[in-house]
Design a protein around this motif. Structure first.
Motif, short mmCIF file in Angstrom:
data_model
loop_
_atom_site.label_atom_id
_atom_site.label_comp_id
_atom_site.label_asym_id
_atom_site.label_seq_id
_atom_site.Cartn_x
_atom_site.Cartn_y
_atom_site.Cartn_z
N ALA A 45 7.90 28.29 -10.63
CA ALA A 45 7.84 28.99 -9.35
C ALA A 45 6.40 29.42 -9.05
CB ALA A 45 8.77 30.20 -9.38
N ALA A 46 5.69 29.88 -10.09
CA ALA A 46 4.31 30.33 -9.88
C ALA A 46 3.41 29.17 -9.46
CB ALA A 46 3.78 30.99 -11.15
N PHE A 47 3.56 28.01 -10.14
CA PHE A 47 2.72 26.86 -9.77
C PHE A 47 3.07 26.36 -8.37
CE2 PHE A 47 2.05 26.40 -14.43
CZ PHE A 47 0.68 26.50 -14.40
N THR A 48 4.36 26.44 -8.01
CA THR A 48 4.74 26.02 -6.66
C THR A 48 4.12 26.95 -5.62
OG1 THR A 48 6.82 25.40 -7.68
CG2 THR A 48 6.71 25.24 -5.32
N ALA A 49 4.16 28.27 -5.92
CA ALA A 49 3.53 29.23 -5.00
C ALA A 49 2.03 28.94 -4.88
CB ALA A 49 3.77 30.65 -5.50
N MET A 50 1.40 28.62 -6.02
CA MET A 50 -0.03 28.30 -6.00
C MET A 50 -0.29 27.09 -5.11
SD MET A 50 -2.45 27.27 -9.18
CE MET A 50 -2.05 28.64 -10.23
N VAL A 98 -7.56 22.35 -7.18
CA VAL A 98 -6.51 23.26 -7.65
C VAL A 98 -5.17 22.93 -7.00
CG1 VAL A 98 -7.90 25.21 -8.41
CG2 VAL A 98 -7.27 25.02 -6.02
N HIS A 99 -5.22 22.44 -5.75
CA HIS A 99 -3.97 22.23 -5.02
C HIS A 99 -3.15 21.10 -5.63
CE1 HIS A 99 -1.28 21.80 -1.58
NE2 HIS A 99 -1.53 20.51 -1.61
N VAL A 100 -3.79 19.98 -5.90
CA VAL A 100 -3.04 18.81 -6.36
C VAL A 100 -2.49 18.99 -7.78
CG1 VAL A 100 -3.24 16.35 -6.86
CG2 VAL A 100 -4.15 17.26 -4.74
N PRO A 101 -3.30 19.51 -8.75
CA PRO A 101 -2.70 19.77 -10.07
C PRO A 101 -1.54 20.75 -10.00
CG PRO A 101 -5.07 19.81 -10.27
CD PRO A 101 -4.76 19.72 -8.80
N ALA A 102 -1.65 21.78 -9.13
CA ALA A 102 -0.54 22.74 -8.99
C ALA A 102 0.70 22.02 -8.47
CB ALA A 102 -0.94 23.88 -8.05
N ALA A 158 -7.09 32.80 -5.15
CA ALA A 158 -5.63 32.93 -5.21
C ALA A 158 -5.09 32.22 -6.45
CB ALA A 158 -5.00 32.34 -3.95
N ALA A 159 -5.63 31.01 -6.72
CA ALA A 159 -5.19 30.28 -7.91
C ALA A 159 -5.49 31.09 -9.16
CB ALA A 159 -5.86 28.91 -7.96
N ALA A 160 -6.70 31.68 -9.22
CA ALA A 160 -7.07 32.47 -10.39
C ALA A 160 -6.15 33.68 -10.55
CB ALA A 160 -8.52 32.92 -10.27
N LEU A 161 -5.83 34.32 -9.42
CA LEU A 161 -4.94 35.49 -9.47
C LEU A 161 -3.58 35.10 -10.05
CD1 LEU A 161 -5.32 37.69 -6.28
CD2 LEU A 161 -5.65 38.31 -8.67
N ILE A 162 -3.06 33.97 -9.59
CA ILE A 162 -1.73 33.56 -10.06
C ILE A 162 -1.79 33.25 -11.56
CG2 ILE A 162 0.02 31.74 -9.88
CD1 ILE A 162 -0.54 31.72 -6.87
N VAL A 163 -2.88 32.57 -11.99
CA VAL A 163 -3.01 32.28 -13.43
C VAL A 163 -3.08 33.58 -14.22
CG1 VAL A 163 -4.54 31.31 -15.16
CG2 VAL A 163 -4.07 30.03 -13.08
N ILE A 164 -3.89 34.54 -13.72
CA ILE A 164 -4.01 35.82 -14.43
C ILE A 164 -2.66 36.53 -14.48
CG2 ILE A 164 -5.04 38.12 -14.28
CD1 ILE A 164 -7.54 36.71 -13.12
N ALA A 165 -1.93 36.45 -13.36
CA ALA A 165 -0.62 37.11 -13.33
C ALA A 165 0.31 36.50 -14.37
CB ALA A 165 -0.02 36.99 -11.93
N MET A 166 0.29 35.15 -14.48
CA MET A 166 1.17 34.50 -15.46
C MET A 166 0.78 34.91 -16.88
SD MET A 166 2.02 30.63 -14.21
CE MET A 166 0.42 30.12 -13.68
N VAL A 167 -0.53 34.89 -17.16
CA VAL A 167 -0.99 35.25 -18.51
C VAL A 167 -0.61 36.70 -18.81
CG1 VAL A 167 -3.03 35.58 -19.95
CG2 VAL A 167 -2.84 33.56 -18.52
N ALA A 168 -0.81 37.58 -17.82
CA ALA A 168 -0.49 39.00 -18.03
C ALA A 168 1.00 39.17 -18.27
CB ALA A 168 -0.94 39.80 -16.81
N ALA A 206 -6.54 18.59 -13.73
CA ALA A 206 -5.11 18.38 -13.99
C ALA A 206 -4.81 18.57 -15.47
CB ALA A 206 -4.70 16.98 -13.52
N LEU A 207 -5.71 18.06 -16.33
CA LEU A 207 -5.53 18.25 -17.77
C LEU A 207 -5.57 19.73 -18.13
CD1 LEU A 207 -5.40 16.88 -20.61
CD2 LEU A 207 -7.88 17.17 -20.68
N ALA A 208 -6.51 20.46 -17.50
CA ALA A 208 -6.62 21.90 -17.77
C ALA A 208 -5.33 22.61 -17.37
CB ALA A 208 -7.81 22.48 -17.01
N PHE A 209 -4.79 22.25 -16.19
CA PHE A 209 -3.54 22.88 -15.74
C PHE A 209 -2.39 22.54 -16.68
CE2 PHE A 209 -3.57 25.17 -11.73
CZ PHE A 209 -4.87 24.97 -11.30
#
Lengths: 64, 243, 222
Positions: B98-103, B56-60, A16-26, B206-209
């Motif tokens: 919004a996208a990171f919050t959804a993630m 992934v959860h905490v950096p998001a 899911a995280a990867a999908l959201i990242v891909i969606a943002m990049v797209a 976290a750095l990557a995000f």
């Protein structure tokens, strides 16, 4: 690598995280292409922005 | 890098054009090492392998709050200095936030199912992130509804600042409410007690995000500047056609 | 000061004479409370337990109803321009408008709440607690709503957007309003703790609301 009994949840969280990242990049990439095309089209038609227009004189004919 | 260079949208376009590939490469490298570290991290003695979701959860979650901070600073730039680049920065940050919050919400739910036995628990942290998500959607709705971009920017800036004042209050009241209705939850998502073997992968992720956000934000700001140029040109054209 | 008083009296008169906004809000409140037992069943014990929450939600939704007319009607007939140009500070003028608005839409809800309490099987103490928390909480809702009304003033379809913008900001008021009512009925918390926080929230929104709304109007209408 052993993900234990909850492998599904771990993998789908990463998925899911990867999908959201891909969606943002797209979104950013598609938006960029669309705006660049619109700008190029307008420039090809000879439309200029206000900043350039001011240098070329204030007649509205310059922009048409 | 003198700040004055960044103040001019044209200079910003040129500078960001040069910087973007480097940021993109750094993001990719950070994600590669972050995911490698996350995969090879030891299991938590209590949660087992599900602790990997934390990476992934905490950096998001951090970025979900960080984006609002970026928007708040941009809102000050909009209202106090009337800077067009601040408008652009605020507008570009809103959908990313919004996208990171959804993630954060989705990974939190997928973490909650094995830990709590249910996808959603009205736990203080998850609930205040949900309210934050609703506020992001409100800002996005306001951006979309007001037609004129600079007027939309100022309306969104006022709402962002009001939100920045309210978010700590909302966080406080939701926490208070959550402790009122249930004992402290079994799992403290991203609590401060983390073993160091899990902390390194978390910080690298976290750095990557963060790099991902900076890259996307720069690119989205460029798009926004271009969108405004297209709009101005179309309006000038319409004006010229009217003569 | 006389200008503000004149504005205050004018707003009171307008909302009493035109359309009966106060009664509409109360009617909506009554309908929402009437619908609840149809949704959750006529179990009197359950209704008594969640009665404060129902009353608070009904009042919250009812107070949203009239918000889109709070500033938009002045914008349409041009009197907002006069208010903006007047020597009296815009913040104070907006605060006067908000107080007038609360007196004609918020206060009727507070008065109606005890009557609706009967429908929900609330005992007198619980009813009093709900009315008291609504008395402290509805001004906060009006002042928060003032921001939403100012942000959407020039938009054609502002009504729905106001709700979307304002409702997340009302979460703390709702939490402490219902918590204080419940504390008075079942405990274990003393009534004073959440009620004091509710009052603090109301005072804070009375400060933040007019300033934010004034900023939104100044920036939005130039």
């Amino acid at each position: 690598m052993n993900l234990g009994p909850y492998a599904n949840f771990i993998l789908s969280a990463y998925g899911a995280a990867a999908l959201i990242v891909i969606a943002m990049v797209a979104w950013v990439a598609i938006d960029h292409r669309r705006q660049a095309r619109a700008l190029a089209e307008l420039e090809a038609r000879g439309v200029t922005r206000r900043a350039e227009q001011r240098q070329g004189g204030t007649t509205s004919g310059a922009a048409s | 890098m003198p700040l004055i260079d960044l103040a001019n949208p044209t200079r910003f376009l040129a500078l960001s054009h040069r910087l973007l590939p480097w940021f993109a490469a750094a993001t990719a490298a950070a994600f590669a090492s972050g995911i490698y570290l996350a995969v090879s991290a030891p299991d938590d003695y209590q949660q087992g392998a599900t602790v990997k979701i934390m990476f992934v959860h905490v950096p998001a979650a951090w970025l979900a709050m960080g984006c609002w901070t970026v928007m708040t600073i941009a809102a000050l730039g909009t209202l106090v200095w009337r800077h067009p680049l601040a408008d652009v920065a605020a507008r570009a940050a809103a959908p990313l936030g919004a996208a990171f919050t959804a993630m954060c919400l989705i990974t939190g739910m997928l973490w909650g199912r094995p830990m709590w036995g249910t996808y959603w628990v009205w736990d203080g942290r998850l609930t205040s992130v949900l309210v934050l998500f609703l506020m992001y959607l409100g800002v996005l709705a306001l951006w979309r509804t007001v037609e004129d971009p600079s007027r939309a920017a100022r309306a969104a800036a006022v709402l962002t600042l009001v939100g920045a004042i309210n978010l700590p209050i909302i966080k406080f009241s939701v926490d208070w409410w959550a402790t009122l209705h249930q004992p402290a939850s079994v799992l403290r998502l991203g609590g401060p007690t983390i073993h160091s073997s899990l902390l390194t992968p978390l910080l690298v992720m976290a750095l990557a995000f963060l790099l991902l956000f900076v890259t996307l934000h720069l690119a989205a700001m460029r798009n926004e500047i271009m969108r405004r140029r297209v709009r101005t040109m179309l309006m000038l054209q319409a004006e010229a056609a009217g003569h | 000061m006389t200008a503000l008083a004149a504005l205050f009296v004018r707003d009171l008169k307008l909302s009493v004479r035109l359309g009966g906004g106060a009664l509409m809000g109360v009617l909506f409140f009554l309908i929402v409370v009437t619908l609840m037992p149809f949704a959750i069943g006529p179990d009197l014990a359950l209704l008594a337990r969640i009665g404060p929450a129902i009353l608070w939600l009904g009042a919250l939704l009812a107070s949203l109803l009239a918000l889109d007319r709070l500033i938009a009607s002045d914008y349409e007939d041009g009197s907002l321009d006069l208010i903006l140009m007047a020597p009296a500070p815009l913040e104070l003028a907006l605060a006067a408008k908000a107080i007038a608005h609360w007196l004609t839409t918020g206060l009727p809800l507070v008065i109606a709440a005890p009557l609706l309490g009967f429908l929900l099987n609330l005992d007198p103490a619980a009813t009093g607690a709900v009315a008291l928390t609504l008395l402290a909480g509805t001004p906060a809702l009006t002042f928060i709503g003032l921001i939403g009304a100012a942000l959407t003033v020039a938009l054609r379809r502002g009504g729905l957007l106001i709700a979307v913008l304002v409702l997340p900001l009302t979460v703390p008021v709702l939490i402490f309003g219902v918590a204080a009512s419940n504390a008075a009925i079942v405990g274990p918390l003393p009534f004073g703790t959440p009620f004091t926080i509710l009052c603090a929230l109301a005072l804070m929104s009375a400060v933040v609301g007019p300033f934010a709304a004034a900023a939104a109007l100044r920036h939005g209408l130039e």
